[in-house]
Design a protein around this motif. Structure first.
Motif, PDB file in Angstrom:
ATOM      1  N   ARG A  46      33.282   8.222  10.654  1.00 17.78           N
ATOM      2  CA  ARG A  46      33.414   7.614  11.980  1.00 17.78           C
ATOM      3  C   ARG A  46      34.769   6.911  12.101  1.00 17.78           C
ATOM      4  NH1 ARG A  46      32.738   2.446  13.413  1.00 17.78           N
ATOM      5  NH2 ARG A  46      32.314   1.966  15.608  1.00 17.78           N
ATOM      6  N   SER A  47      35.132   6.128  11.098  1.00 15.10           N
ATOM      7  CA  SER A  47      36.429   5.442  11.071  1.00 15.10           C
ATOM      8  C   SER A  47      37.327   6.148  10.065  1.00 15.10           C
ATOM      9  CB  SER A  47      36.250   3.968  10.676  1.00 15.10           C
ATOM     10  OG  SER A  47      37.504   3.320  10.601  1.00 15.10           O
ATOM     11  N   ARG A  48      38.458   6.647  10.538  1.00 11.52           N
ATOM     12  CA  ARG A  48      39.356   7.428   9.686  1.00 11.52           C
ATOM     13  C   ARG A  48      40.738   6.778   9.597  1.00 11.52           C
ATOM     14  NH1 ARG A  48      36.733  10.923  13.038  1.00 11.52           N
ATOM     15  NH2 ARG A  48      38.575  11.330  14.335  1.00 11.52           N
ATOM     16  N   SER A 215      36.687  -0.087  13.086  1.00  8.30           N
ATOM     17  CA  SER A 215      37.177   0.512  14.328  1.00  8.30           C
ATOM     18  C   SER A 215      37.173   2.035  14.237  1.00  8.30           C
ATOM     19  CB  SER A 215      38.601   0.023  14.605  1.00  8.30           C
ATOM     20  OG  SER A 215      39.173   0.726  15.681  1.00  8.30           O
ATOM     21  N   ASP A 216      36.824   2.673  15.336  1.00  6.49           N
ATOM     22  CA  ASP A 216      36.912   4.133  15.414  1.00  6.49           C
ATOM     23  C   ASP A 216      38.027   4.572  16.372  1.00  6.49           C
ATOM     24  OD1 ASP A 216      35.795   3.456  17.841  1.00  6.49           O
ATOM     25  OD2 ASP A 216      34.086   4.825  17.694  1.00  6.49           O
ATOM     26  N   SER A 217      39.047   3.717  16.517  1.00 10.14           N
ATOM     27  CA  SER A 217      40.199   4.072  17.350  1.00 10.14           C
ATOM     28  C   SER A 217      41.128   4.980  16.555  1.00 10.14           C
ATOM     29  CB  SER A 217      40.936   2.810  17.805  1.00 10.14           C
ATOM     30  OG  SER A 217      40.119   2.014  18.639  1.00 10.14           O
ATOM     31  N   SER A 225      43.580  -2.514  15.195  1.00  6.47           N
ATOM     32  CA  SER A 225      43.152  -3.855  14.794  1.00  6.47           C
ATOM     33  C   SER A 225      43.571  -4.833  15.885  1.00  6.47           C
ATOM     34  CB  SER A 225      43.786  -4.236  13.452  1.00  6.47           C
ATOM     35  OG  SER A 225      43.323  -5.499  13.024  1.00  6.47           O
ATOM     36  N   ARG A 226      42.574  -5.349  16.626  1.00  9.97           N
ATOM     37  CA  ARG A 226      42.858  -6.136  17.828  1.00  9.97           C
ATOM     38  C   ARG A 226      42.044  -7.433  17.844  1.00  9.97           C
ATOM     39  NH1 ARG A 226      45.365  -2.669  21.471  1.00  9.97           N
ATOM     40  NH2 ARG A 226      45.079  -4.196  23.124  1.00  9.97           N
ATOM     41  N   PRO A 227      42.272  -8.333  16.904  1.00  6.19           N
ATOM     42  CA  PRO A 227      41.509  -9.591  16.918  1.00  6.19           C
ATOM     43  C   PRO A 227      41.668 -10.338  18.240  1.00  6.19           C
ATOM     44  CG  PRO A 227      42.730  -9.356  14.861  1.00  6.19           C
ATOM     45  CD  PRO A 227      43.208  -8.266  15.773  1.00  6.19           C
ATOM     46  N   PHE A 235      36.879  -3.935  12.760  1.00  2.75           N
ATOM     47  CA  PHE A 235      38.030  -4.205  11.912  1.00  2.75           C
ATOM     48  C   PHE A 235      38.569  -2.922  11.302  1.00  2.75           C
ATOM     49  CE2 PHE A 235      34.711  -4.556   8.574  1.00  2.75           C
ATOM     50  CZ  PHE A 235      35.317  -3.920   7.492  1.00  2.75           C
ATOM     51  N   VAL A 236      39.787  -3.008  10.782  1.00  4.74           N
ATOM     52  CA  VAL A 236      40.440  -1.897  10.096  1.00  4.74           C
ATOM     53  C   VAL A 236      40.506  -2.223   8.612  1.00  4.74           C
ATOM     54  CG1 VAL A 236      42.560  -0.548   9.852  1.00  4.74           C
ATOM     55  CG2 VAL A 236      41.778  -1.247  12.131  1.00  4.74           C
ATOM     56  N   MET A 237      39.986  -1.330   7.770  1.00  9.64           N
ATOM     57  CA  MET A 237      39.992  -1.567   6.337  1.00  9.64           C
ATOM     58  C   MET A 237      41.419  -1.660   5.806  1.00  9.64           C
ATOM     59  SD  MET A 237      37.778  -1.911   3.801  1.00  9.64           S
ATOM     60  CE  MET A 237      36.304  -0.869   3.937  1.00  9.64           C
ATOM     61  N   GLY A 238      41.608  -2.581   4.864  1.00  6.91           N
ATOM     62  CA  GLY A 238      42.904  -2.738   4.223  1.00  6.91           C
ATOM     63  C   GLY A 238      42.759  -2.813   2.716  1.00  6.91           C
ATOM     64  N   GLU A 239      43.854  -3.034   2.031  1.00  2.00           N
ATOM     65  CA  GLU A 239      43.863  -3.204   0.584  1.00  2.00           C
ATOM     66  C   GLU A 239      45.053  -4.073   0.216  1.00  2.00           C
ATOM     67  OE1 GLU A 239      44.435   0.479  -1.513  1.00  2.00           O
ATOM     68  OE2 GLU A 239      46.201   1.051  -0.344  1.00  2.00           O
TER      69      GLU A 239
END
Length: 418
Positions: A46-48, A215-217, A225-227, A235-239
Motif C-alpha cells: 500500500r505504501s511504497r 502514507s500512500d501518496s 510527509s505532511r505533519p 507518516f513516511v517510514m525513515g531510517e
C-alpha cells in the motif's frame, strides 16, 4: 553540588545527509529526502515510499569484518559514533572504563538482517522448516536489540552502565534521558548515547501497511510527509542514527570541552489506554512536558522552540497540539513548533535522537528548522508550526517531545544552563 549532563559531541546518519553539517544544511533548506523505496521491491505494498539513507559502509570507513557482522542500523551507529567522538574531542583513554557508559535506543532492532536470513534459510519462504546450516554466524546479533549497545560498548571500551532502550518511537529520547540520569546519579562520567533504526524492509513496512498508518501518496513521495497539514494521510517510514556524547558538566569544563548544551530535564509517562490509540486531550504527553520542565527548573515561558513529534497522522498531530497547549498554556501560541519528519521521515526508535541532534544544532546556529510541505494547515493544529521556511531566532531552551505505540509519551529539555 548537583551533577549535570552536557552534550559535547553529535554525529548523524540521516536520509538525505550523512554527517551533522550536511544534515543541518538539508533541514534548514527545507529539502525532503522522501522517495520511492529502493531497498526492496515494494510492488503490492500500500505504501511504497520511504526516506532512505544513501549509505556505503566501506566508503564511510567500516572494514569487511564489521560490514559482515553489523546489521544496517548498527553500521549507521558506528559511523555516527565516529563523528560524535571526533566532534566532542573526548579523550576516552583518559577516563576510567568503569565510568564510561552506553545508552542506545532502537524500536525494531535487527529487522533487516533477520528478514534477509529468513529468506535465505527458507528458500524465499518455500520451506516451512528452515535450514539453520545456511544461516550467517552473526544471525544471533540480529535477534536481540541489546546487540546495539553491546557493539557501541565494544567500540569505545565502556565497562560502566550499558543499556538498550526499546520503547517504540520514544526510544531515542528515552535513551538520552536515561544516559543523562546515569551521569546525574554518579554512575558514569561519560555516556555515549543515541538511537538507530533500519526498518525499511518488507516485514516492517507490511506491519504499518496493515494498520494504514503510513502514507500512500506514492505518486508524490517528496510531498508525502505532511505533519499538521489538512491533506496529510499518514507518516513516511525513515531510517538512520544519531549519537550524542554526554559528559559530566564540571569535568567537561575542566578539560576545556566545547559544551553544546545541557540535558536539563527528561520525563516519560504511559497512557495505559491503547496500543496504538491516543486520548485526544494529551494529558500524558502534557505531564511529561511539565515534569521535564520542572526537573530542568524551567517554566513554560522559558521554552524558545518545540521540536514536535509531528508524525503526520491526524490522531497524533491533534493529540500533540492539545498536549502542548495544556502544558505550555498561553505560551504555546507564541513558541515556534516544527517537525523535521516532514523531511527525514519517521525512523521509529531512531528519530528521537535524530531530532535531539537537530535541537542541538538549532541552539548552535540560532535557526528553527521548518515543517516542510505544510501548505494547508489543519485548523485543529493551530500553533506556530513554522511552515516551509526556516526561521532565525535565539534558542536557549528547547523542548523535544515524542509519542510511541504502546502509549509512551516522552519529553527532553535542552538548555544553555552550564
Amino acid at each position: 553540588m548537583r551533577r549535570e549532563a552536557v552534550v559535547t559531541g553529535i554525529g548523524v546518519v540521516a536520509p538525505g545527509a550523512v554527517g551533522a553539517t550536511a544534515f543541518w544544511d538539508m533541514l534548514t533548506a527545507g529539502r525532503t529526502a522522501t522517495r520511492a523505496v529502493t531497498l526492496f521491491d515494494p510492488a503490492g505494498f500500500r505504501s511504497r515510499i520511504a526516506a532512505e539513507v544513501d549509505f556505503d559502509p566501506a566508503a564511510h570507513g567500516l572494514d569487511e569484518e564489521q560490514i559482515a557482522r553489523m546489521d544496517r542500523y548498527v553500521q549507521f551507529t558506528a559511523v555516527a559514533l565516529a563523528e560524535a567522538l571526533a566532534d566532542s574531542g573526548t579523550p576516552l583513554e583518559g577516563f576510567s572504563p568503569w565510568r564510561l557508559g552506553v545508552s542506545m535506543g532502537t524500536a525494531v532492532g535487527g529487522t533487516t538482517l533477520l528478514e534477509k536470513e529468513y529468506v535465505t534459510m527458507s528458500r524465499s519462504g518455500a520451506d516451512w522448516v528452515v535450514d539453520p546450516s545456511s544461516a550467517s554466524p552473526h544471525l544471533y546479533r540480529a535477534l536481540t536489540p541489546s546487540m546495539l549497545s553491546g557493539e557501541v560498548a565494544e567500540l569505545v571500551g565502556a565497562r560502566g552502565p550499558v543499556q538498550t532502550v526499546s520503547t517504540g518511537c520514544t526510544s531515542g529520547l528515552d535513551a538520552v534521558g536515561y544516559a543523562a540520569q546515569a551521569i546525574e546519579d554518579d554512575l558514569a562520567d561519560v555516556v555515549v548515547t543515541g538511537a538507530a533504526e533500519s526498518p525499511i524492509s518488507p516485514i516492517a513496512m507490511a506491519c504499518f501497511d496493515a494498520i494504514k498508518a503510513t502514507s500512500d501518496s506514492n505518486d508524490d513521495p517528496e510531498h508525502a510527509s505532511r505533519p499538521f497539514d489538512r491533506h496529510r494521510n499518514g507518516f513516511v517510514m525513515g531510517e538512520g542514527a544519531a549519537v550524542l556524547v554526554l559528559e559530566e558538566a564540571s569535568a567537561a569544563k575542566r578539560r576545556g570541552a566545547d559544551i553544546r548544551c545541557r540535558v536539563a530535564g527528561f520525563a516519560n509517562h504511559g497512557n495505559a489506554f491503547h496500543m496504538t490509540g491516543l486520548r485526544r486531550e494529551g494529558t500524558e504527553m502534557a505531564r511529561a512536558i511539565t515534569t521535564a520542565l520542572d526537573r530542568a527548573r524551567r517554566s513554560a515561558e522559558d521554552v524558545d522552540y518545540v521540536n514536535a513529534h509531528g508524525s503526520g497522522t491526524v490522531q497524533n498531530d491533534r493529540h500533540e497540539t492539545d498536549a502542548v497547549k495544556r502544558a505550555l498554556g498561553a505560551h504555546a501560541r507564541r513558541v515556534p513548533m516544527s517537525s523535521i519528519k516532514s523531511m527525514v521521515g519517521h525512523s521509529l526508535g531512531a528519530i528521537g535522537s535524530i531530532e535531539l541532534a537537530a535541537c542541538v544544532l538549532a541552539m548552535d546556529t540560532g535557526v528553527v528548522p521548518p515543517t516542510a510541505n505544510l501548505t494547508t494547515p489543519d485548523p485543529e493544529c493551530d500553533l506556530d508550526h513554522v511552515p516551509l521556511t526556516a526561521r532565525e531566532q535565539r534558542n536557549d531552551v528547547v523542548l523535544s517531545v515524542g509519542s510511541g505505540f504502546g502509549g509512551f509519551q516522552s519529553a527532553v529539555v535542552l538548555d544553555r544552563g552550564v
